[in-house]
Design a protein around this motif. Structure first.
Motif, PDB file in Angstrom:
ATOM      1  N   GLU A  36       1.132  -1.223  -0.059  1.00 11.88           N
ATOM      2  CA  GLU A  36      -0.447  -0.339  -0.474  1.00 11.88           C
ATOM      3  C   GLU A  36       0.980   1.255  -0.067  1.00 11.88           C
ATOM      4  OE1 GLU A  36      -3.799   2.298   2.952  1.00 11.88           O
ATOM      5  OE2 GLU A  36      -2.616   0.127   2.910  1.00 11.88           O
ATOM      6  N   VAL A  37       2.106   1.316   0.621  1.00 13.46           N
ATOM      7  CA  VAL A  37       2.781   2.396   1.093  1.00 13.46           C
ATOM      8  C   VAL A  37       3.214   2.990  -0.852  1.00 13.46           C
ATOM      9  CG1 VAL A  37       5.329   3.099   1.827  1.00 13.46           C
ATOM     10  CG2 VAL A  37       3.099   2.491   3.303  1.00 13.46           C
ATOM     11  N   SER A  38       3.817   1.439  -0.995  1.00 16.85           N
ATOM     12  CA  SER A  38       4.433   1.910  -2.370  1.00 16.85           C
ATOM     13  C   SER A  38       3.305   2.172  -3.413  1.00 16.85           C
ATOM     14  CB  SER A  38       5.176  -0.138  -3.417  1.00 16.85           C
ATOM     15  OG  SER A  38       5.354   0.270  -4.420  1.00 16.85           O
ATOM     16  N   HIS A  39       2.382   1.969  -3.578  1.00 17.51           N
ATOM     17  CA  HIS A  39       1.231   2.462  -4.595  1.00 17.51           C
ATOM     18  C   HIS A  39       1.325   3.546  -4.365  1.00 17.51           C
ATOM     19  CE1 HIS A  39      -2.547   2.321  -6.739  1.00 17.51           C
ATOM     20  NE2 HIS A  39      -3.096   3.067  -5.722  1.00 17.51           N
ATOM     21  N   LEU A  40       0.877   3.928  -2.801  1.00 18.36           N
ATOM     22  CA  LEU A  40       0.275   5.840  -2.416  1.00 18.36           C
ATOM     23  C   LEU A  40       1.695   6.119  -2.987  1.00 18.36           C
ATOM     24  CD1 LEU A  40      -0.970   5.582   0.823  1.00 18.36           C
ATOM     25  CD2 LEU A  40      -2.486   5.674  -0.883  1.00 18.36           C
ATOM     26  N   GLU A  41       2.931   5.666  -2.944  1.00 15.98           N
ATOM     27  CA  GLU A  41       4.144   6.717  -3.127  1.00 15.98           C
ATOM     28  C   GLU A  41       4.212   7.067  -4.612  1.00 15.98           C
ATOM     29  OE1 GLU A  41       7.597   3.956  -1.711  1.00 15.98           O
ATOM     30  OE2 GLU A  41       7.457   5.203   0.297  1.00 15.98           O
ATOM     31  N   GLY A  42       3.406   5.334  -4.835  1.00 15.35           N
ATOM     32  CA  GLY A  42       3.965   6.367  -6.425  1.00 15.35           C
ATOM     33  C   GLY A  42       2.790   7.019  -7.334  1.00 15.35           C
ATOM     34  N   ALA A  43       1.298   6.589  -6.616  1.00 13.49           N
ATOM     35  CA  ALA A  43       0.146   7.971  -6.847  1.00 13.49           C
ATOM     36  C   ALA A  43       0.534   9.488  -6.435  1.00 13.49           C
ATOM     37  CB  ALA A  43      -1.098   7.624  -5.689  1.00 13.49           C
ATOM     38  N   VAL A  44       1.736   9.129  -5.337  1.00  7.94           N
ATOM     39  CA  VAL A  44       1.687  10.658  -4.513  1.00  7.94           C
ATOM     40  C   VAL A  44       3.311  11.380  -6.565  1.00  7.94           C
ATOM     41  CG1 VAL A  44       3.823  11.938  -3.364  1.00  7.94           C
ATOM     42  CG2 VAL A  44       1.944  10.490  -2.653  1.00  7.94           C
ATOM     43  N   ALA A  45       3.188  10.565  -6.510  1.00  9.66           N
ATOM     44  CA  ALA A  45       4.539  10.835  -7.531  1.00  9.66           C
ATOM     45  C   ALA A  45       3.788  11.223  -8.617  1.00  9.66           C
ATOM     46  CB  ALA A  45       5.806   9.678  -7.893  1.00  9.66           C
ATOM     47  N   SER A  79       3.371  15.173 -10.473  1.00 10.41           N
ATOM     48  CA  SER A  79       4.065  15.480 -12.557  1.00 10.41           C
ATOM     49  C   SER A  79       2.853  15.978 -12.292  1.00 10.41           C
ATOM     50  CB  SER A  79       3.906  14.180 -12.348  1.00 10.41           C
ATOM     51  OG  SER A  79       4.453  14.344 -14.113  1.00 10.41           O
ATOM     52  N   ASP A  80       1.530  15.580 -12.765  1.00  7.96           N
ATOM     53  CA  ASP A  80       0.273  16.160 -13.000  1.00  7.96           C
ATOM     54  C   ASP A  80       0.607  17.972 -12.178  1.00  7.96           C
ATOM     55  OD1 ASP A  80       0.244  14.000 -14.125  1.00  7.96           O
ATOM     56  OD2 ASP A  80      -2.382  14.056 -12.204  1.00  7.96           O
ATOM     57  N   ASN A  81       0.411  17.779 -10.884  1.00  5.33           N
ATOM     58  CA  ASN A  81       0.301  19.433 -10.958  1.00  5.33           C
ATOM     59  C   ASN A  81       1.715  20.450 -11.200  1.00  5.33           C
ATOM     60  OD1 ASN A  81      -1.457  19.277  -8.220  1.00  5.33           O
ATOM     61  ND2 ASN A  81      -0.200  18.257  -6.718  1.00  5.33           N
ATOM     62  N   GLU A  82       2.955  19.244 -11.269  1.00  2.00           N
ATOM     63  CA  GLU A  82       3.951  20.291 -12.454  1.00  2.00           C
ATOM     64  C   GLU A  82       3.809  20.668 -13.215  1.00  2.00           C
ATOM     65  OE1 GLU A  82       7.437  17.884 -11.874  1.00  2.00           O
ATOM     66  OE2 GLU A  82       7.780  18.837  -9.530  1.00  2.00           O
ATOM     67  N   LEU A  92       0.295  21.393 -14.334  1.00  8.51           N
ATOM     68  CA  LEU A  92      -0.174  22.204 -14.129  1.00  8.51           C
ATOM     69  C   LEU A  92      -0.165  23.685 -14.192  1.00  8.51           C
ATOM     70  CD1 LEU A  92      -3.274  20.251 -12.249  1.00  8.51           C
ATOM     71  CD2 LEU A  92      -3.414  21.307 -14.341  1.00  8.51           C
ATOM     72  N   ALA A  93       0.773  23.807 -13.393  1.00  6.02           N
ATOM     73  CA  ALA A  93       1.549  24.671 -12.549  1.00  6.02           C
ATOM     74  C   ALA A  93       2.551  25.003 -14.405  1.00  6.02           C
ATOM     75  CB  ALA A  93       3.527  24.955 -12.172  1.00  6.02           C
ATOM     76  N   ARG A  94       3.221  24.679 -14.728  1.00  5.38           N
ATOM     77  CA  ARG A  94       3.303  25.094 -15.665  1.00  5.38           C
ATOM     78  C   ARG A  94       2.799  25.845 -17.537  1.00  5.38           C
ATOM     79  NH1 ARG A  94       6.619  20.297 -15.274  1.00  5.38           N
ATOM     80  NH2 ARG A  94       5.872  19.302 -16.938  1.00  5.38           N
ATOM     81  N   LEU A  95       1.350  25.147 -17.506  1.00 13.10           N
ATOM     82  CA  LEU A  95       0.099  25.602 -18.184  1.00 13.10           C
ATOM     83  C   LEU A  95      -0.233  26.416 -17.685  1.00 13.10           C
ATOM     84  CD1 LEU A  95      -1.817  22.162 -18.416  1.00 13.10           C
ATOM     85  CD2 LEU A  95       0.016  23.258 -20.113  1.00 13.10           C
ATOM     86  N   LEU A  96      -0.187  26.804 -16.131  1.00 11.83           N
ATOM     87  CA  LEU A  96      -0.950  28.042 -15.575  1.00 11.83           C
ATOM     88  C   LEU A  96      -0.346  29.504 -16.052  1.00 11.83           C
ATOM     89  CD1 LEU A  96      -2.885  29.864 -13.862  1.00 11.83           C
ATOM     90  CD2 LEU A  96      -1.292  29.011 -11.726  1.00 11.83           C
ATOM     91  N   ALA A  97       1.943  28.972 -16.193  1.00 10.75           N
ATOM     92  CA  ALA A  97       1.845  29.747 -16.233  1.00 10.75           C
ATOM     93  C   ALA A  97       2.598  30.756 -17.873  1.00 10.75           C
ATOM     94  CB  ALA A  97       3.548  29.528 -16.330  1.00 10.75           C
ATOM     95  N   GLN A  98       2.084  29.518 -18.960  1.00 10.54           N
ATOM     96  CA  GLN A  98       1.816  29.007 -19.647  1.00 10.54           C
ATOM     97  C   GLN A  98       0.327  31.026 -20.487  1.00 10.54           C
ATOM     98  OE1 GLN A  98       2.206  26.388 -22.350  1.00 10.54           O
ATOM     99  NE2 GLN A  98       4.033  25.998 -21.782  1.00 10.54           N
ATOM    100  N   GLN A  99      -0.609  29.768 -20.153  1.00  8.53           N
ATOM    101  CA  GLN A  99      -1.816  30.666 -19.564  1.00  8.53           C
ATOM    102  C   GLN A  99      -1.463  32.380 -19.522  1.00  8.53           C
ATOM    103  OE1 GLN A  99      -5.027  29.478 -17.678  1.00  8.53           O
ATOM    104  NE2 GLN A  99      -6.429  29.983 -18.516  1.00  8.53           N
TER     105      GLN A  99
END
Length: 117
Positions: free
Chosen positions: A56-65, A69-72, A74-81
């Motif tokens: 479960e910890v391994s799965h959650l670590e993958g989900a967090v990663a 990545s998605d947040n990064e 989204l931040a790039r897209l927001l900066a472009q917008q």
């Protein structure tokens, strides 16, 4: 688990003797053997749960990663917008200045102003 109430009673008795300082060498060996047995049985009982938790910890670590990545991204897209919006504001300000310049030129020439659109 093969731990019985008699085993627990004996363990309690040996621990009490140990705390009182009256444990013999033979009893000390017996206490060590009982403790080793308890620890081995606990480890075998807990092993499946620990493995599930590790998975479960391994799965959650993958989900967090993945979310990081998605947040990064989204931040790039927001900066472009934001950059696009700033460019649009500058472009509109330039168009307003050019329109005003044309109106000023027409007013100096005494021409009738163009209808507003």
């Amino acid at each position: 688990m093969s731990w019985t109430t008699e085993d627990q009673a004996r363990l309690n008795e040996l621990r009490a003797k140990e705390l009182a300082g009256s444990l013999t060498n033979a009893e000390s060996g017996e206490l060590a053997a009982l403790m080793a047995r308890v620890e081995a049985e606990e480890a075998s009982v807990l092993a499946p749960a620990m493995e599930r938790l590790r998975a479960e910890v391994s799965h959650l670590e993958g989900a967090v990663a993945h979310l990081q990545s998605d947040n990064e991204e989204l931040a790039r897209l927001l900066a472009q917008q934001q950059s696009l919006a700033a460019d649009a504001r500058h472009f509109l300000a330039d168009l307003d200045r050019r329109r005003a310049s044309i109106w000023d030129a027409l007013a100096r020439l005494g021409a009738d102003p163009l209808p507003e659109t």
